[in-house]
Scaffold this motif. Sequence first.
Motif, PDB file in Angstrom:
ATOM      1  N   LYS A  31       1.995 -69.138  83.297  1.00  0.00           N
ATOM      2  CA  LYS A  31       1.715 -68.873  81.883  1.00  0.00           C
ATOM      3  C   LYS A  31       0.252 -69.132  81.546  1.00  0.00           C
ATOM      4  CE  LYS A  31       3.679 -69.790  77.319  1.00  0.00           C
ATOM      5  NZ  LYS A  31       4.737 -70.499  76.570  1.00  0.00           N
ATOM      6  N   ARG A  90       6.552 -63.632  83.270  1.00  0.00           N
ATOM      7  CA  ARG A  90       6.916 -64.248  81.995  1.00  0.00           C
ATOM      8  C   ARG A  90       7.116 -65.760  82.134  1.00  0.00           C
ATOM      9  NH1 ARG A  90       9.323 -61.105  78.105  1.00  0.00           N
ATOM     10  NH2 ARG A  90      11.252 -62.319  78.016  1.00  0.00           N
ATOM     11  N   LEU A 140      12.876 -67.910  75.877  1.00  0.00           N
ATOM     12  CA  LEU A 140      11.726 -67.028  75.681  1.00  0.00           C
ATOM     13  C   LEU A 140      12.088 -65.865  74.761  1.00  0.00           C
ATOM     14  CD1 LEU A 140       8.820 -66.233  76.381  1.00  0.00           C
ATOM     15  CD2 LEU A 140       9.708 -65.079  78.416  1.00  0.00           C
ATOM     16  N   GLU A 141      13.238 -65.280  74.984  1.00  0.00           N
ATOM     17  CA  GLU A 141      13.695 -64.149  74.166  1.00  0.00           C
ATOM     18  C   GLU A 141      13.812 -64.549  72.693  1.00  0.00           C
ATOM     19  OE1 GLU A 141      17.983 -62.120  73.366  1.00  0.00           O
ATOM     20  OE2 GLU A 141      17.440 -62.351  75.482  1.00  0.00           O
ATOM     21  N   GLU A 149      12.246 -67.013  71.137  1.00  0.00           N
ATOM     22  CA  GLU A 149      10.926 -67.282  70.548  1.00  0.00           C
ATOM     23  C   GLU A 149      10.145 -65.994  70.324  1.00  0.00           C
ATOM     24  OE1 GLU A 149       8.630 -70.607  71.692  1.00  0.00           O
ATOM     25  OE2 GLU A 149      10.181 -71.785  70.667  1.00  0.00           O
ATOM     26  N   GLU A 150      10.309 -65.009  71.204  1.00  0.00           N
ATOM     27  CA  GLU A 150       9.624 -63.735  71.011  1.00  0.00           C
ATOM     28  C   GLU A 150      10.139 -62.999  69.767  1.00  0.00           C
ATOM     29  OE1 GLU A 150       8.309 -62.553  75.582  1.00  0.00           O
ATOM     30  OE2 GLU A 150      10.245 -61.850  74.802  1.00  0.00           O
ATOM     31  N   LYS A 151      11.317 -63.390  69.301  1.00  0.00           N
ATOM     32  CA  LYS A 151      11.875 -62.796  68.075  1.00  0.00           C
ATOM     33  C   LYS A 151      11.547 -63.622  66.839  1.00  0.00           C
ATOM     34  CE  LYS A 151      15.718 -60.445  70.383  1.00  0.00           C
ATOM     35  NZ  LYS A 151      17.200 -60.365  70.532  1.00  0.00           N
ATOM     36  N   THR A 166       8.927 -75.143  75.066  1.00  0.00           N
ATOM     37  CA  THR A 166       8.917 -73.793  75.623  1.00  0.00           C
ATOM     38  C   THR A 166       7.568 -73.428  76.229  1.00  0.00           C
ATOM     39  OG1 THR A 166       8.506 -72.954  73.384  1.00  0.00           O
ATOM     40  CG2 THR A 166      10.771 -72.873  74.193  1.00  0.00           C
TER      41      THR A 166
END
Length: 610
Positions: free
Chosen positions: A144, A172, A404-405, A407-409, A427
């Motif tokens: 990251k 990712r 991750l999914e 937080e990306e939303k 995260t």
Amino acid sequence: MSVEINTGCAYRDRLIAEWLRMDKNPKTIKELKTLLEQRKYDDISVLLGKRLAFGTAGLRGKMGTGNAQLNDLVIIQTSQGLLKHLVKNREELLKRGGLVVGYDGRHNSKRWAELTASIFVQAGYKVYLFEDVMPTPFVSFAVKQYKCACGVMVTASHNPKEDNGYKVYSDRAVQINEPEDGHIQNAILENLEPWDGSWDTDVLEKSPLLKRPLCDIQCRYLNYIDNAISEESKVLNKKVNLLFTYTPVHGVGYRYVKDICDKINIRLQIVEEQRDPHPDFPTVKYPNPEEGKPVFELAMKTADAHDSKLIMATDPDADRFAMAEKQPCSCWKIFTGNHLGALFAWWMFHSFKQSKNASTIPMDKVYMVYSTVSSMICKSMAKVEGFNTVDVLTGYKWIGSKALELEEKGNKVIFAFEEAIGYLVTTEILDKDGVSACAQMVTCASYVYSQGKTMDQMLAEIFDKYGLHITNNSYYICKDADVIERIFERLRNFRGQNTYPESVLNGKYKIKNIRDLTTGYDDNQQDKKAILPVSPSSQMITFYFENGTVCTLRTSGTEPKIKYYVELCASPDNKDAGAIKSTLDEMVKGICEEFLEPAKNKIAHQSEVK
């Protein structure tokens, strides 16, 4: 040692000749030739005819000759396949960001990290190769930080000394998942022949493409964890002045745990006999803190000698965290993974409410994530406090991806865990992490003790508020895959074709719903189709009982085990712990006898510390 290849099976003879032609490691060549001399043809067929596949934690298995074990040749083939996959799918990112490679203190780990790095360097790509042993989460963090195309960690985590592994992270910064693991596996099979130079690690020190990231990543990582602890908490840590006994269990954790504890004003007493990395783990039979007292024994002696009331442990690659506390009776309580999950969940929610973010992030955007076989304490908390929870399949390739999914939303994930003592407390590191977990738990302990309570008393308060959650988790050893198959197929055809059990103990405890993530059946859903991903290659069935008990039976992704996880979640107004535990014990006995009894002579039950 010369030997004639004539085993009476043309296919096996071809595999043997192929292996002896490609392998350049004298030790694994000798192992195969010895098996040939001893005419152990069935063993040879297994070792050469089967190939390790990616599971819940990458490739993992015993070290030794053949495609079914880990060795120089298999590592070379795996790295070649990984490289081809990345060139095909993420070449521009690979050119810009390169690859991260790390390793733990096990036998062969450093060599296999260097073999992996050399293959990428010789292909013209930048490689961040750690110059010393380090925690597994460093790889996720470094991917990251450096925006790399991929990360590789050579580790078998808490497995026995005979094992090793090869864990892969995507760009990712999470462990690879379906379908990418399958694509990599196919690329490996297409690149089995070692390329020119694949055995040459001498090229590394001469290459300008090789980067040594340990100091930089260690500094960034520790600073991030340090900044996650409030200044008020650091002051309180110093004021309370608890002494924690710590063991890295012959793993890599000492340097990093000590550094972060120094930063946040925590005193440590190290278990000296287990301080430094050792590939043979000489003081323990299994280097897994989940095993309980056998692993904690030296730490308990050390703690008793220094009047320390709290013990912390990390596993050999420092991605798991465990804790024990001295009780008033002078005995030690080793907290289960679910108990620690409850303490972490309470503390991370408490810390979130005290933070500046609490006023800017609405509660319906706050999440906790847990695996399907873990305690549902997070869900019980969420019902009272108003945040959200999501359950996912076992393993951090699922947990990290879901965090991750979310937080990306635009959501905020404040905690994630699995009952196998794996915790995610930030995260910024999308993997279970024993070092950051340690920093949060010692700070939590300082706060709890400042209130005149013990950690065990705090756990009791959590259960008093959100409902008592009692679990009974254990496993059976079964090395026969056909027996495991028969056990689960019997459960799917219990009263005839395509029928599951309806109850245990002659109808006393009725089953309300069933979820089978091997076949995709889930009668919790209107269309009876599972929402969670289905994996036909692994066994997993969950039974939901009318009295609120949940039981999951599954096979391990890394060990020859049939695991069972049973939890009874009581409502907050039910305070009769004795009756709840009695019910759970009775149900577990019935489940084991009725669901697993037909294979009782083929499987061996192992007790776990409760």
